[in-house]
Design a protein around this motif. Structure first.
Motif, PDB file in Angstrom:
ATOM      1  N   VAL A   3       0.847  -1.203   0.000  1.00  0.00           N
ATOM      2  CA  VAL A   3       0.000   0.000   0.000  1.00  0.00           C
ATOM      3  C   VAL A   3       0.880   1.250   0.000  1.00  0.00           C
ATOM      4  CG1 VAL A   3      -1.774   1.279   1.256  1.00  0.00           C
ATOM      5  CG2 VAL A   3      -1.858  -1.223   1.176  1.00  0.00           C
ATOM      6  N   ALA A   4       1.958   1.216   0.804  1.00  0.00           N
ATOM      7  CA  ALA A   4       2.890   2.352   0.831  1.00  0.00           C
ATOM      8  C   ALA A   4       3.538   2.552  -0.531  1.00  0.00           C
ATOM      9  CB  ALA A   4       3.954   2.124   1.899  1.00  0.00           C
ATOM     10  N   LEU A   5       3.804   1.432  -1.240  1.00  0.00           N
ATOM     11  CA  LEU A   5       4.408   1.514  -2.565  1.00  0.00           C
ATOM     12  C   LEU A   5       3.516   2.274  -3.534  1.00  0.00           C
ATOM     13  CD1 LEU A   5       6.784   0.474  -4.387  1.00  0.00           C
ATOM     14  CD2 LEU A   5       5.316  -1.479  -4.936  1.00  0.00           C
ATOM     15  N   VAL A   6       2.222   2.030  -3.472  1.00  0.00           N
ATOM     16  CA  VAL A   6       1.268   2.729  -4.337  1.00  0.00           C
ATOM     17  C   VAL A   6       1.304   4.229  -4.050  1.00  0.00           C
ATOM     18  CG1 VAL A   6      -1.176   3.020  -4.892  1.00  0.00           C
ATOM     19  CG2 VAL A   6      -0.233   0.728  -4.577  1.00  0.00           C
ATOM     20  N   VAL A   7       1.322   4.597  -2.771  1.00  0.00           N
ATOM     21  CA  VAL A   7       1.342   6.007  -2.382  1.00  0.00           C
ATOM     22  C   VAL A   7       2.630   6.679  -2.856  1.00  0.00           C
ATOM     23  CG1 VAL A   7       1.334   7.612  -0.437  1.00  0.00           C
ATOM     24  CG2 VAL A   7      -0.160   5.597  -0.400  1.00  0.00           C
ATOM     25  N   VAL A   8       3.763   6.030  -2.630  1.00  0.00           N
ATOM     26  CA  VAL A   8       5.062   6.619  -2.988  1.00  0.00           C
ATOM     27  C   VAL A   8       5.197   6.773  -4.499  1.00  0.00           C
ATOM     28  CG1 VAL A   8       7.555   6.220  -2.984  1.00  0.00           C
ATOM     29  CG2 VAL A   8       6.229   5.819  -0.903  1.00  0.00           C
ATOM     30  N   ILE A   9       4.826   5.742  -5.256  1.00  0.00           N
ATOM     31  CA  ILE A   9       4.955   5.832  -6.711  1.00  0.00           C
ATOM     32  C   ILE A   9       3.972   6.846  -7.276  1.00  0.00           C
ATOM     33  CG2 ILE A   9       4.594   4.561  -8.866  1.00  0.00           C
ATOM     34  CD1 ILE A   9       5.845   2.149  -7.579  1.00  0.00           C
ATOM     35  N   GLY A  10       2.769   6.891  -6.725  1.00  0.00           N
ATOM     36  CA  GLY A  10       1.820   7.912  -7.167  1.00  0.00           C
ATOM     37  C   GLY A  10       2.355   9.312  -6.941  1.00  0.00           C
ATOM     38  N   TRP A  11       2.950   9.527  -5.773  1.00  0.00           N
ATOM     39  CA  TRP A  11       3.544  10.841  -5.474  1.00  0.00           C
ATOM     40  C   TRP A  11       4.737  11.111  -6.384  1.00  0.00           C
ATOM     41  CZ3 TRP A  11       8.566  11.627  -3.535  1.00  0.00           C
ATOM     42  CH2 TRP A  11       8.854  12.947  -3.207  1.00  0.00           C
ATOM     43  N   MET A  12       5.580  10.103  -6.594  1.00  0.00           N
ATOM     44  CA  MET A  12       6.761  10.278  -7.431  1.00  0.00           C
ATOM     45  C   MET A  12       6.395  10.660  -8.861  1.00  0.00           C
ATOM     46  SD  MET A  12       8.706   8.646  -9.968  1.00  0.00           S
ATOM     47  CE  MET A  12       8.293   6.904  -9.872  1.00  0.00           C
ATOM     48  N   LEU A  13       5.414   9.958  -9.435  1.00  0.00           N
ATOM     49  CA  LEU A  13       5.033  10.239 -10.817  1.00  0.00           C
ATOM     50  C   LEU A  13       4.370  11.604 -10.979  1.00  0.00           C
ATOM     51  CD1 LEU A  13       3.636   6.756 -11.935  1.00  0.00           C
ATOM     52  CD2 LEU A  13       5.753   7.841 -12.709  1.00  0.00           C
ATOM     53  N   ALA A  14       3.639  12.028  -9.954  1.00  0.00           N
ATOM     54  CA  ALA A  14       2.866  13.266 -10.071  1.00  0.00           C
ATOM     55  C   ALA A  14       3.605  14.497  -9.569  1.00  0.00           C
ATOM     56  CB  ALA A  14       1.551  13.123  -9.298  1.00  0.00           C
ATOM     57  N   ARG A  15       4.547  14.315  -8.619  1.00  0.00           N
ATOM     58  CA  ARG A  15       5.080  15.480  -7.914  1.00  0.00           C
ATOM     59  C   ARG A  15       6.583  15.693  -8.040  1.00  0.00           C
ATOM     60  NH1 ARG A  15       0.591  18.508  -6.848  1.00  0.00           N
ATOM     61  NH2 ARG A  15      -1.071  17.175  -5.984  1.00  0.00           N
ATOM     62  N   THR A  16       7.314  14.750  -8.593  1.00  0.00           N
ATOM     63  CA  THR A  16       8.767  14.880  -8.605  1.00  0.00           C
ATOM     64  C   THR A  16       9.296  15.062 -10.026  1.00  0.00           C
ATOM     65  OG1 THR A  16       9.224  12.505  -8.829  1.00  0.00           O
ATOM     66  CG2 THR A  16       8.874  13.363  -6.593  1.00  0.00           C
ATOM     67  N   ARG A  17      10.533  15.540 -10.101  1.00  0.00           N
ATOM     68  CA  ARG A  17      11.168  15.730 -11.397  1.00  0.00           C
ATOM     69  C   ARG A  17      11.378  14.389 -12.090  1.00  0.00           C
ATOM     70  NH1 ARG A  17      16.337  15.934 -13.693  1.00  0.00           N
ATOM     71  NH2 ARG A  17      16.586  17.559 -15.296  1.00  0.00           N
ATOM     72  N   LEU A  18      11.764  13.366 -11.321  1.00  0.00           N
ATOM     73  CA  LEU A  18      11.952  12.042 -11.904  1.00  0.00           C
ATOM     74  C   LEU A  18      10.657  11.534 -12.529  1.00  0.00           C
ATOM     75  CD1 LEU A  18      13.568   9.464 -12.403  1.00  0.00           C
ATOM     76  CD2 LEU A  18      12.965   8.714 -10.088  1.00  0.00           C
ATOM     77  N   GLY A  19       9.552  11.715 -11.819  1.00  0.00           N
ATOM     78  CA  GLY A  19       8.273  11.293 -12.367  1.00  0.00           C
ATOM     79  C   GLY A  19       7.914  12.029 -13.634  1.00  0.00           C
ATOM     80  N   LEU A  20       8.194  13.317 -13.658  1.00  0.00           N
ATOM     81  CA  LEU A  20       7.920  14.127 -14.852  1.00  0.00           C
ATOM     82  C   LEU A  20       8.749  13.636 -16.034  1.00  0.00           C
ATOM     83  CD1 LEU A  20       6.620  16.593 -16.214  1.00  0.00           C
ATOM     84  CD2 LEU A  20       8.521  17.976 -15.342  1.00  0.00           C
ATOM     85  N   VAL A  21      10.012  13.304 -15.778  1.00  0.00           N
ATOM     86  CA  VAL A  21      10.886  12.818 -16.856  1.00  0.00           C
ATOM     87  C   VAL A  21      10.396  11.467 -17.368  1.00  0.00           C
ATOM     88  CG1 VAL A  21      13.229  12.077 -17.428  1.00  0.00           C
ATOM     89  CG2 VAL A  21      12.884  14.109 -16.020  1.00  0.00           C
ATOM     90  N   ILE A  22      10.010  10.567 -16.447  1.00  0.00           N
ATOM     91  CA  ILE A  22       9.498   9.257 -16.859  1.00  0.00           C
ATOM     92  C   ILE A  22       8.274   9.430 -17.749  1.00  0.00           C
ATOM     93  CG2 ILE A  22       8.344   7.157 -16.039  1.00  0.00           C
ATOM     94  CD1 ILE A  22      10.176   7.242 -13.594  1.00  0.00           C
ATOM     95  N   ARG A  23       7.359  10.296 -17.344  1.00  0.00           N
ATOM     96  CA  ARG A  23       6.146  10.508 -18.135  1.00  0.00           C
ATOM     97  C   ARG A  23       6.460  11.174 -19.458  1.00  0.00           C
ATOM     98  NH1 ARG A  23       2.705  14.014 -15.760  1.00  0.00           N
ATOM     99  NH2 ARG A  23       4.098  14.626 -14.059  1.00  0.00           N
ATOM    100  N   ALA A  24       7.436  12.084 -19.465  1.00  0.00           N
ATOM    101  CA  ALA A  24       7.821  12.753 -20.713  1.00  0.00           C
ATOM    102  C   ALA A  24       8.424  11.766 -21.698  1.00  0.00           C
ATOM    103  CB  ALA A  24       8.815  13.876 -20.407  1.00  0.00           C
TER     104      ALA A  24
END
Length: 308
Positions: A150-171
């Motif tokens: 459950v914590a993994l879902v929260v952390v990855i959701g935050w990472m993809l939506a709120r961090t530079r790494l998440g933005l780069v992955i989505r880009a």
């Protein structure tokens, strides 16, 4: 007749059945958000299951078993990554080959483990909270992996939506050529997401052989790798959707074991089919509306990239 004890047992079993699906699906979600489609989840989960069980059986350490399972999943993913990212092979065909390879390798490695067992992953005993009526066994008597999923879902959701790494992955998942043009190393980033997906697949497989059924049985994933892949689509590439889907499919899975106790006069064979029938039905319903699928689907999913 549904009693309180049966309801608690059913819901607790659902959490256990959902945990490996959550872990494996979150790894695949991150991989796919970078534009790589890895259909080798089933094979990687099987290899993780047999390696995790073997190391735990040999060393007596479940932590080492879990780490070894993650390493085995990463090794499988590295092979996949080398083929599709460096040699530019077809992602679908390579993923299917990886699954077939994993099925064979796990069967070979697990021949000497058949019939042996290890101690089940222990549930956490939280003082006071675990002893609460109804709420205690429903929320506070699970193993560490269930809470970590459950914590993994929260952390990855935050990472993809709120961090530079998440933005780069989505880009990179949306337009690898544009990401490359502004200076991002697309291949290196995709290697990282593929390895992460492999580690999570191996960990999900190890949960099957160390917690859900603490023994090795050939083919014990029973299609969970494919269900994990389907869940990413079901969730429309959103982490919270993966959690909902995993618990939905987990509940359908354990229904076959609790159905008779609940008074359901349904043949056991039909109940065994339910998880796969539910997967097909949900995917058909979602795919009826193309806009639902396209809403968050990475535009470069399944497409190879080669820097000019």
């Amino acid at each position: 007749m549904m009693t309180t004890e049966l309801l608690i047992a059913f819901l607790a079993s659902t959490a256990g059945a959902a945990t490996p699906l959550v872990v494996a699906s979150m790894g695949e979600l991150v991989t796919e958000r970078s534009g790589v489609l890895n259909l080798g989840m089933e094979g990687m989960m099987l290899v993780g299951a047999v390696v995790g069980f073997g190391v735990t059986l040999g060393t007596g350490s479940m932590v080492l078993g879990l780490l070894a399972a993650m390493a085995a999943g990463m090794l499988m993913a590295l092979v996949f990554g080398f083929l599709v990212l460096t040699l530019q092979t077809n992602q679908v065909a390579t993923g299917l080959a990886l699954t077939l390879f994993g099925i064979g390798v796990s069967a070979f490695l697990g021949r000497s483990f058949v019939g042996q067992t290890v101690e089940r992953m222990p549930n956490l005993d939280i003082p006071l909270l675990s002893d609460l009526p109804f709420i205690g066994p429903l929320l506070f008597r699970f193993d560490a992996m269930t809470y970590a999923s459950v914590a993994l879902v929260v952390v990855i959701g935050w990472m993809l939506a709120r961090t530079r790494l998440g933005l780069v992955i989505r880009a990179v998942g949306e337009s690898p050529h544009s990401a490359h043009a502004i200076g991002f190393n697309v291949i290196a980033l995709r290697y990282g997401t593929v390895l992460f997906g492999g580690a999570m697949a191996g960990l999900g497989g190890a949960y099957l052989s160390l917690a859900l059924t603490p023994m090795w049985v050939e083919g014990m994933t029973a299609g969970r790798g494919w269900i994990a892949l389907a869940q990413v689509v079901f969730a429309t590439w959103k982490p919270r959707g993966v959690l909902v889907g995993a618990y939905l499919f987990g509940g359908v899975t354990v229904l076959q074991f609790h159905g008779q106790g609940m008074g359901l006069a349904i043949p056991s064979e039909f109940l065994s089919m339910l998880p796969y029938v539910a997967t097909i039905v949900v995917l058909v319903l979602i795919c009826r509306n193309p806009q639902t699928i396209l809403l968050n689907k990475p535009m470069s999913l399944g497409q190879n990239f080669k820097a000019d």
